[in-house]
Scaffold this motif. Sequence first.
Motif, short mmCIF file in Angstrom:
data_model
loop_
_atom_site.label_atom_id
_atom_site.label_comp_id
_atom_site.label_asym_id
_atom_site.label_seq_id
_atom_site.Cartn_x
_atom_site.Cartn_y
_atom_site.Cartn_z
N TRP A 301 -7.42 11.70 32.40
CA TRP A 301 -8.67 11.10 33.23
C TRP A 301 -9.18 11.04 32.89
O TRP A 301 -10.53 9.70 32.33
CB TRP A 301 -7.80 11.42 34.25
N GLN A 302 -10.09 12.64 32.56
CA GLN A 302 -11.12 12.79 32.02
C GLN A 302 -11.96 12.09 31.41
O GLN A 302 -13.16 11.62 30.74
CB GLN A 302 -11.52 14.18 32.86
N GLU A 303 -11.22 12.47 29.52
CA GLU A 303 -10.81 12.34 29.07
C GLU A 303 -11.35 10.43 28.43
O GLU A 303 -12.70 9.93 27.58
CB GLU A 303 -10.04 12.15 28.02
N ALA A 304 -10.09 9.69 29.38
CA ALA A 304 -10.68 7.90 29.58
C ALA A 304 -12.41 7.57 30.37
O ALA A 304 -12.02 6.42 29.92
CB ALA A 304 -9.55 7.83 30.29
N ARG A 305 -12.61 8.62 31.33
CA ARG A 305 -13.40 7.88 31.76
C ARG A 305 -14.82 7.97 30.46
O ARG A 305 -16.02 7.21 29.98
CB ARG A 305 -13.51 8.44 32.90
N LEU A 306 -14.61 9.29 29.70
CA LEU A 306 -15.51 9.66 28.77
C LEU A 306 -15.85 8.37 27.48
O LEU A 306 -16.97 7.98 27.23
CB LEU A 306 -15.84 10.81 28.19
N ALA A 307 -14.13 8.09 27.56
CA ALA A 307 -14.25 6.75 26.05
C ALA A 307 -14.47 5.64 26.93
O ALA A 307 -15.51 4.50 25.95
CB ALA A 307 -12.12 6.17 25.55
N CYS A 308 -14.22 5.15 27.87
CA CYS A 308 -15.42 3.86 29.15
C CYS A 308 -16.28 3.95 28.62
O CYS A 308 -17.39 3.35 28.48
CB CYS A 308 -14.62 3.57 29.62
N GLN A 309 -16.75 4.97 28.97
CA GLN A 309 -18.59 5.36 28.72
C GLN A 309 -19.26 5.01 27.79
O GLN A 309 -20.11 5.09 27.79
CB GLN A 309 -18.68 6.44 29.73
N ALA A 310 -18.57 5.99 27.10
CA ALA A 310 -19.17 5.07 24.91
C ALA A 310 -18.68 3.83 25.08
O ALA A 310 -19.42 3.91 23.64
CB ALA A 310 -18.10 6.55 24.81
N LEU A 311 -18.22 3.24 25.93
CA LEU A 311 -18.21 1.51 24.69
C LEU A 311 -19.78 1.33 24.37
O LEU A 311 -20.23 1.37 25.58
CB LEU A 311 -17.68 0.72 25.76
N PRO A 312 -19.81 -0.20 23.43
CA PRO A 312 -20.92 -0.51 23.08
C PRO A 312 -21.00 -1.61 24.14
O PRO A 312 -20.61 -1.65 24.45
CB PRO A 312 -20.90 -1.14 22.31
N SER A 313 -22.28 -1.96 24.89
CA SER A 313 -22.37 -2.84 25.77
C SER A 313 -23.70 -4.08 25.19
O SER A 313 -25.27 -3.50 24.55
CB SER A 313 -23.20 -2.46 27.27
N LYS A 314 -23.35 -4.84 25.62
CA LYS A 314 -24.60 -5.53 25.32
C LYS A 314 -25.15 -6.37 26.62
O LYS A 314 -26.08 -7.00 26.28
CB LYS A 314 -23.81 -7.34 24.69
N THR A 315 -25.75 -6.33 27.02
CA THR A 315 -25.63 -6.53 28.96
C THR A 315 -26.31 -5.48 29.23
O THR A 315 -27.22 -5.96 29.90
CB THR A 315 -24.48 -6.67 29.95
N ILE A 406 -8.29 1.42 31.75
CA ILE A 406 -8.63 0.19 32.51
C ILE A 406 -10.32 0.35 32.71
O ILE A 406 -10.55 1.26 33.51
CB ILE A 406 -8.49 -0.29 33.34
N CYS A 407 -11.14 -0.29 31.42
CA CYS A 407 -12.39 0.14 31.87
C CYS A 407 -13.20 -0.98 32.50
O CYS A 407 -12.79 -2.23 32.55
CB CYS A 407 -13.06 0.15 30.79
N GLN A 408 -13.86 -0.93 33.07
CA GLN A 408 -14.68 -2.20 34.06
C GLN A 408 -16.70 -1.05 33.14
O GLN A 408 -17.49 -0.51 33.60
CB GLN A 408 -14.78 -1.78 35.16
N GLN A 409 -17.14 -2.69 32.89
CA GLN A 409 -18.46 -2.67 33.24
C GLN A 409 -19.32 -3.37 34.91
O GLN A 409 -18.61 -4.37 34.86
CB GLN A 409 -18.53 -3.89 32.16
N PHE A 410 -20.42 -1.77 35.01
CA PHE A 410 -20.66 -1.67 35.86
C PHE A 410 -21.88 -3.14 35.92
O PHE A 410 -22.70 -2.28 36.31
CB PHE A 410 -21.03 -0.32 35.91
N ILE A 411 -22.16 -4.44 36.22
CA ILE A 411 -22.99 -5.67 36.43
C ILE A 411 -22.92 -5.06 37.48
O ILE A 411 -22.59 -4.72 38.70
CB ILE A 411 -21.99 -6.89 35.63
N ALA A 412 -24.36 -5.83 37.95
CA ALA A 412 -24.63 -6.16 39.21
C ALA A 412 -24.25 -7.06 39.77
O ALA A 412 -24.19 -7.86 39.65
CB ALA A 412 -26.43 -6.55 38.83
N GLN A 413 -23.95 -6.88 41.75
CA GLN A 413 -23.32 -7.90 41.52
C GLN A 413 -24.85 -9.00 42.96
O GLN A 413 -25.26 -8.51 42.91
CB GLN A 413 -22.37 -7.44 42.77
#
Length: 413
Positions: A301-315, A406-413
């Motif tokens: 679970w913790q490694e999965a968080r790190l994998a999500c956090q490492a995803l490149p973002s264009k936003t 399952i990763c989510q991009q935390f965009i402004a709402q």
Amino acid sequence: MRKIIPLFVFALVFLEVSTLKLGRNTDNSENDVEDIGAPLDIEYYSKLPINKTELNPEGIEVFAPEELFESSLIEESRNIINDDKKWPGAVMPYTIDARFSEQQKGALARAMARLQSVSCIQFKPRTNEVDYIHIARSSQSCSSSVGRIGGKQTVRMSDACFWDITNGYAVALHEFLHAAGFWHQQSSPDRDEYIKINFENVFPGTDYNFKLLPGTRTLNVPYDYCSIMHYDAYAFSKNGKPTIEKLKSSGCVLDRKTELSDGDIRKLNLLYNCNPCGGNDWNYHTSSGKCYQIVNVTKTWQEARLACQALPSKTGYKSDLTVIKSQAENDFIHSLLQPWQYWNWIGLHDSVNENQFQWIDGSNVDTFNNFAYGEPNNDRNEDCVELNIWNKWNDWKCDFELDYPICQQFIAQ
């Protein structure tokens, strides 16, 4: 020995280039030599190793940032990011001066590649387009018009513009963002809440560089001390004292920036209506306005968080394990999964307080609870949560390795 150019020298340069106005063709103000080179092979040049000596042959540095000798295209600048100033289809046709060195071409290519990697902006070699930018090797200035002004418009880059020896592209990024449609951050209509301008320290005749532009649009992105479009604290200083002071705390100091900020990336994508998620790897859920990605890794679970956090973002937004607040979101995520991709980590846990499950954003499971019948049961110290094959939640041991978080991009709402 490095050459340091003092402020008073640039005052002379400034007087010459500051007459440029937004909306005019600016090609002849420096008597630019028209020497069109071959289009850049962006992939090749962006990977060229940096040679500091060749990048800036004269070793020129300045006391103030590149804005000190940047053209100030003020007239009508309050309209800089209206739709009629944008580049259609987010495509910026260009030509480039043949006189740039190989190292300087590398820096320009890295700036182009960087902007293309974080947005839908594309630099396209000009064929017969009427509106285009010409990247000129200048003798004295770093400058650009703001937004698409019509016809040929020049982005000027002198040797001194390549002072950034980390990537070589800091000033190029700044000028390309001007050309894309952005004014300086400190001209934002809300700037007086965030900075104080010390006009008593400003070099005579340069105070209009700190002009407030009340008609500009902020795109609802917060004021950004970290922006590459922000002046540093000593820009245009006549006495070595700060011309800009911060009024609020921030992790960013007001120095010369060498990289895009999250806010820069966010605004660029908003202005050009790029995919809200920033790429085809992300799936956009319209009703919730959230972005999701299933990642092909097997992690705790913790490694999965790190994998999500490492995803490149264009936003410019951060990513983490997903937070699910409605049945619609839960069903949408489940619909993204292939039959072999079930049993997936999500961002829910009770590792802080036993049996008090929290999402990673700190919120509780209150408005929406999708635990399966009999769950959570805390069997064998199960403190983390997965989405199961039946579209329900189970608690599970955090150190167990599961596929496809399952990763989510935390965009402004």
